[in-house]
Each structure stands twice: as C-alpha cells, then as structure tokens.
Design a protein around this motif. Structure first.
Motif, PDB file in Angstrom:
ATOM      1  N   ASP A 170       5.565 -15.730 -12.069  1.00 44.90           N
ATOM      2  CA  ASP A 170       5.552 -14.312 -12.386  1.00 44.90           C
ATOM      3  C   ASP A 170       4.889 -13.566 -11.239  1.00 44.90           C
ATOM      4  O   ASP A 170       3.683 -13.558 -11.102  1.00 44.90           O
ATOM      5  CB  ASP A 170       4.807 -14.057 -13.695  1.00 44.90           C
ATOM      6  CG  ASP A 170       4.743 -12.567 -14.037  1.00 44.90           C
ATOM      7  OD1 ASP A 170       5.460 -11.782 -13.387  1.00 44.90           O
ATOM      8  OD2 ASP A 170       3.976 -12.205 -14.938  1.00 44.90           O
ATOM      9  N   ASN A 171       5.709 -12.934 -10.390  1.00 42.66           N
ATOM     10  CA  ASN A 171       5.179 -12.186  -9.266  1.00 42.66           C
ATOM     11  C   ASN A 171       5.176 -10.692  -9.529  1.00 42.66           C
ATOM     12  O   ASN A 171       4.999  -9.898  -8.630  1.00 42.66           O
ATOM     13  CB  ASN A 171       6.006 -12.469  -8.003  1.00 42.66           C
ATOM     14  CG  ASN A 171       5.806 -13.892  -7.544  1.00 42.66           C
ATOM     15  OD1 ASN A 171       4.726 -14.439  -7.700  1.00 42.66           O
ATOM     16  ND2 ASN A 171       6.847 -14.486  -7.014  1.00 42.66           N
ATOM     17  N   HIS A 172       5.402 -10.294 -10.778  1.00 39.28           N
ATOM     18  CA  HIS A 172       5.434  -8.870 -11.092  1.00 39.28           C
ATOM     19  C   HIS A 172       4.028  -8.310 -11.236  1.00 39.28           C
ATOM     20  O   HIS A 172       3.852  -7.144 -11.546  1.00 39.28           O
ATOM     21  CB  HIS A 172       6.231  -8.625 -12.371  1.00 39.28           C
ATOM     22  CG  HIS A 172       7.638  -9.126 -12.288  1.00 39.28           C
ATOM     23  ND1 HIS A 172       8.422  -8.962 -11.170  1.00 39.28           N
ATOM     24  CD2 HIS A 172       8.396  -9.783 -13.173  1.00 39.28           C
ATOM     25  CE1 HIS A 172       9.607  -9.494 -11.379  1.00 39.28           C
ATOM     26  NE2 HIS A 172       9.616 -10.007 -12.587  1.00 39.28           N
ATOM     27  N   SER A 173       3.028  -9.128 -11.002  1.00 41.25           N
ATOM     28  CA  SER A 173       1.657  -8.692 -11.206  1.00 41.25           C
ATOM     29  C   SER A 173       0.980  -8.254  -9.913  1.00 41.25           C
ATOM     30  O   SER A 173      -0.216  -8.137  -9.867  1.00 41.25           O
ATOM     31  CB  SER A 173       0.866  -9.830 -11.852  1.00 41.25           C
ATOM     32  OG  SER A 173       0.868 -10.940 -10.983  1.00 41.25           O
ATOM     33  N   ILE A 174       1.750  -8.003  -8.857  1.00 43.03           N
ATOM     34  CA  ILE A 174       1.192  -7.572  -7.586  1.00 43.03           C
ATOM     35  C   ILE A 174       0.574  -6.190  -7.789  1.00 43.03           C
ATOM     36  O   ILE A 174       1.192  -5.305  -8.362  1.00 43.03           O
ATOM     37  CB  ILE A 174       2.281  -7.503  -6.490  1.00 43.03           C
ATOM     38  CG1 ILE A 174       3.044  -8.797  -6.407  1.00 43.03           C
ATOM     39  CG2 ILE A 174       1.692  -7.051  -5.175  1.00 43.03           C
ATOM     40  CD1 ILE A 174       2.509  -9.829  -5.501  1.00 43.03           C
ATOM     41  N   SER A 175      -0.619  -6.008  -7.298  1.00 43.12           N
ATOM     42  CA  SER A 175      -1.345  -4.762  -7.533  1.00 43.12           C
ATOM     43  C   SER A 175      -0.869  -3.627  -6.643  1.00 43.12           C
ATOM     44  O   SER A 175      -0.251  -3.833  -5.603  1.00 43.12           O
ATOM     45  CB  SER A 175      -2.839  -4.984  -7.302  1.00 43.12           C
ATOM     46  OG  SER A 175      -3.091  -5.129  -5.919  1.00 43.12           O
ATOM     47  N   SER A 176      -1.190  -2.417  -7.071  1.00 41.17           N
ATOM     48  CA  SER A 176      -0.849  -1.240  -6.273  1.00 41.17           C
ATOM     49  C   SER A 176      -1.647  -1.239  -4.971  1.00 41.17           C
ATOM     50  O   SER A 176      -1.192  -0.711  -3.964  1.00 41.17           O
ATOM     51  CB  SER A 176      -1.084   0.037  -7.068  1.00 41.17           C
ATOM     52  OG  SER A 176      -2.435   0.109  -7.463  1.00 41.17           O
ATOM     53  N   LYS A 177      -2.840  -1.842  -4.958  1.00 41.05           N
ATOM     54  CA  LYS A 177      -3.648  -1.944  -3.731  1.00 41.05           C
ATOM     55  C   LYS A 177      -2.869  -2.721  -2.661  1.00 41.05           C
ATOM     56  O   LYS A 177      -2.790  -2.320  -1.512  1.00 41.05           O
ATOM     57  CB  LYS A 177      -4.975  -2.635  -4.056  1.00 41.05           C
ATOM     58  CG  LYS A 177      -5.918  -2.779  -2.883  1.00 41.05           C
ATOM     59  CD  LYS A 177      -7.281  -3.268  -3.339  1.00 41.05           C
ATOM     60  CE  LYS A 177      -7.340  -4.768  -3.238  1.00 41.05           C
ATOM     61  NZ  LYS A 177      -8.673  -5.317  -3.518  1.00 41.05           N
ATOM     62  N   TYR A 178      -2.267  -3.815  -3.062  1.00 40.41           N
ATOM     63  CA  TYR A 178      -1.455  -4.629  -2.162  1.00 40.41           C
ATOM     64  C   TYR A 178      -0.256  -3.826  -1.655  1.00 40.41           C
ATOM     65  O   TYR A 178       0.051  -3.820  -0.467  1.00 40.41           O
ATOM     66  CB  TYR A 178      -0.982  -5.882  -2.899  1.00 40.41           C
ATOM     67  CG  TYR A 178       0.049  -6.691  -2.150  1.00 40.41           C
ATOM     68  CD1 TYR A 178      -0.331  -7.560  -1.138  1.00 40.41           C
ATOM     69  CD2 TYR A 178       1.399  -6.571  -2.450  1.00 40.41           C
ATOM     70  CE1 TYR A 178       0.608  -8.301  -0.447  1.00 40.41           C
ATOM     71  CE2 TYR A 178       2.340  -7.310  -1.762  1.00 40.41           C
ATOM     72  CZ  TYR A 178       1.943  -8.170  -0.765  1.00 40.41           C
ATOM     73  OH  TYR A 178       2.880  -8.894  -0.078  1.00 40.41           O
ATOM     74  N   GLN A 179       0.438  -3.161  -2.571  1.00 39.54           N
ATOM     75  CA  GLN A 179       1.626  -2.396  -2.201  1.00 39.54           C
ATOM     76  C   GLN A 179       1.277  -1.261  -1.232  1.00 39.54           C
ATOM     77  O   GLN A 179       2.005  -1.020  -0.274  1.00 39.54           O
ATOM     78  CB  GLN A 179       2.321  -1.876  -3.441  1.00 39.54           C
ATOM     79  CG  GLN A 179       2.942  -3.017  -4.239  1.00 39.54           C
ATOM     80  CD  GLN A 179       3.505  -2.582  -5.567  1.00 39.54           C
ATOM     81  OE1 GLN A 179       3.346  -1.449  -5.992  1.00 39.54           O
ATOM     82  NE2 GLN A 179       4.160  -3.506  -6.241  1.00 39.54           N
ATOM     83  N   LYS A 180       0.163  -0.581  -1.453  1.00 39.65           N
ATOM     84  CA  LYS A 180      -0.259   0.496  -0.549  1.00 39.65           C
ATOM     85  C   LYS A 180      -0.585  -0.061   0.832  1.00 39.65           C
ATOM     86  O   LYS A 180      -0.228   0.528   1.847  1.00 39.65           O
ATOM     87  CB  LYS A 180      -1.488   1.218  -1.099  1.00 39.65           C
ATOM     88  CG  LYS A 180      -1.182   2.195  -2.198  1.00 39.65           C
ATOM     89  CD  LYS A 180      -2.469   2.865  -2.653  1.00 39.65           C
ATOM     90  CE  LYS A 180      -2.233   3.654  -3.911  1.00 39.65           C
ATOM     91  NZ  LYS A 180      -3.479   4.220  -4.445  1.00 39.65           N
ATOM     92  N   ARG A 181      -1.281  -1.194   0.876  1.00 41.27           N
ATOM     93  CA  ARG A 181      -1.679  -1.781   2.152  1.00 41.27           C
ATOM     94  C   ARG A 181      -0.472  -2.211   2.981  1.00 41.27           C
ATOM     95  O   ARG A 181      -0.508  -2.213   4.205  1.00 41.27           O
ATOM     96  CB  ARG A 181      -2.606  -2.980   1.906  1.00 41.27           C
ATOM     97  CG  ARG A 181      -3.201  -3.554   3.192  1.00 41.27           C
ATOM     98  CD  ARG A 181      -4.191  -4.689   2.970  1.00 41.27           C
ATOM     99  NE  ARG A 181      -3.503  -5.896   2.545  1.00 41.27           N
ATOM    100  CZ  ARG A 181      -3.654  -6.482   1.361  1.00 41.27           C
ATOM    101  NH1 ARG A 181      -4.464  -5.998   0.460  1.00 41.27           N
ATOM    102  NH2 ARG A 181      -2.986  -7.575   1.060  1.00 41.27           N
ATOM    103  N   ASN A 182       0.611  -2.555   2.330  1.00 45.01           N
ATOM    104  CA  ASN A 182       1.776  -3.085   3.035  1.00 45.01           C
ATOM    105  C   ASN A 182       3.004  -2.182   2.992  1.00 45.01           C
ATOM    106  O   ASN A 182       4.088  -2.609   3.360  1.00 45.01           O
ATOM    107  CB  ASN A 182       2.131  -4.458   2.462  1.00 45.01           C
ATOM    108  CG  ASN A 182       1.054  -5.465   2.757  1.00 45.01           C
ATOM    109  OD1 ASN A 182       0.789  -5.757   3.908  1.00 45.01           O
ATOM    110  ND2 ASN A 182       0.408  -5.955   1.721  1.00 45.01           N
ATOM    111  N   LYS A 183       2.852  -0.927   2.601  1.00 46.38           N
ATOM    112  CA  LYS A 183       4.017  -0.040   2.468  1.00 46.38           C
ATOM    113  C   LYS A 183       4.725   0.220   3.800  1.00 46.38           C
ATOM    114  O   LYS A 183       5.898   0.565   3.827  1.00 46.38           O
ATOM    115  CB  LYS A 183       3.625   1.272   1.797  1.00 46.38           C
ATOM    116  CG  LYS A 183       2.742   2.160   2.632  1.00 46.38           C
ATOM    117  CD  LYS A 183       2.380   3.419   1.888  1.00 46.38           C
ATOM    118  CE  LYS A 183       1.432   4.243   2.762  1.00 46.38           C
ATOM    119  NZ  LYS A 183       0.965   5.410   2.060  1.00 46.38           N
ATOM    120  N   HIS A 184       4.032   0.036   4.906  1.00 51.38           N
ATOM    121  CA  HIS A 184       4.627   0.257   6.223  1.00 51.38           C
ATOM    122  C   HIS A 184       5.527  -0.889   6.669  1.00 51.38           C
ATOM    123  O   HIS A 184       6.284  -0.752   7.620  1.00 51.38           O
ATOM    124  CB  HIS A 184       3.525   0.464   7.272  1.00 51.38           C
ATOM    125  CG  HIS A 184       2.686  -0.758   7.485  1.00 51.38           C
ATOM    126  ND1 HIS A 184       1.736  -1.160   6.569  1.00 51.38           N
ATOM    127  CD2 HIS A 184       2.690  -1.673   8.469  1.00 51.38           C
ATOM    128  CE1 HIS A 184       1.169  -2.274   7.005  1.00 51.38           C
ATOM    129  NE2 HIS A 184       1.736  -2.609   8.157  1.00 51.38           N
TER     130      HIS A 184
END
Length: 178
Positions: free
Chosen positions: A113-127
C-alpha cells in the motif's frame, strides 16, 4: 543504393529525443491520440535488423517499457546488443525518508500500500519528473529475466568486461565500469 560490390548500403538510424516518444509506434495497438505530442516518427515503417544499446538501457525510467518497445522494433530474428553498466540514471531522486509515510499499519506497507505517502514528501519532490518517483533499480538477474519475458533469446552473455565511459589518455581521470 548499392556499393561497388553490388551490396545494398546499410541503413543506420539515430535520433535525438525521448526514446519512447520516438519509437513507441512500433508497439502493437499503438494509436496516436489528438493529445499525443510525440516527436515525428522515423520515415521508414520497416522494422530493424538490430538495435545496439551502448550505455543506454540503464537510462530508462521504465526498463520494461524500453525492452518491449525494442522487441517490437525488431524484425523476426532481429538482434539486440546491449553493452554498458547498470547505473540507473533515474534512481536516487525522490527517495522516501523516515517520516514520509502517513500513519499506516505495517500490514498495509507489507502488502504494497503506497497510497500513504505524505504531503510533506509530495511537496519536497514536486519539481521532479514523476518517473523519478517510480523508477526501479534492477539487479542483472531481474534485468535478464525481463529480457527473456519480453521474448528475447540470449545468444551470448559476457559479464565484467572493463568498459571505459569517460577517459582521456592525457588525463589522470578515467571512469571504468566492470
């Protein structure tokens, strides 16, 4: 075109651009949609006798997609020649760090289940290109298995051949892969 001996001149194709956007039209059932902004396709609809990949396949963001595309680019009995290391240029970016998952049970993580990735992770890697976040570094055994699963037959296999990547005889720097 024929040369002096009456033999057909060899054809050679080399293109610049993203591999799948240039050659995915060889895949079965590939249909261009109106939203497909891929590069202009090669002029020849013919398949290739051989595809040579020198220091190339490890640049694939999705190795299975590259292998399937190459398989379908080849005529029956066509050859794929691969030479180079497994450096995986798409790896190491956007790696998960401790705390990058939301509170999730160990069971969910063990079940993929990889749907638990946090928004902190997504923000850090949005680029990053999203392919960085889904790329996998394969071992040679996994790479070899994929080659066979795509339909290739391995006729010859050599390992640990020293390969110079960047070298200058007049320089002190050399990069050599085993």
């Amino acid at each position: 075109n024929e040369d002096e001996d009456g033999l057909a001149a060899p054809e050679f194709t080399m293109m610049a651009g993203e591999f799948l956007s240039l050659y995915s039209h060889f895949l079965p059932n590939h249909q261009k949609s109106q939203n497909d902004h891929s590069h202009q396709q090669p002029n020849s609809p013919n398949k290739f006798h051989a595809v040579v990949c020198s220091f190339f396949l490890d640049t694939a963001p999705s190795l299975p997609h590259y292998l399937l595309t190459i398989y379908h680019m080849l005529e029956d009995g066509g050859l794929l020649l691969h030479f180079g290391p497994l450096m995986y240029h798409w790896s190491g970016h956007g790696s998960l760090l401790p705390g990058d998952r939301d509170d999730t049970s160990t069971n969910d993580m063990m079940n993929g289940d990889n749907h638990s990735i946090s928004s902190k992770y997504q923000k850090r890697n949005k680029h990053l290109d999203e392919r960085y976040l889904s790329s996998i570094d394969y071992t040679w055994e996994e790479f070899r298995y994929m080659i066979l699963q795509c339909g290739f037959e391995i006729e010859e296999e050599e390992m640990y051949i020293p390969a110079r990547y960047t070298a200058d005889a007049k320089s002190m720097m050399k990069v050599v892969y085993d």
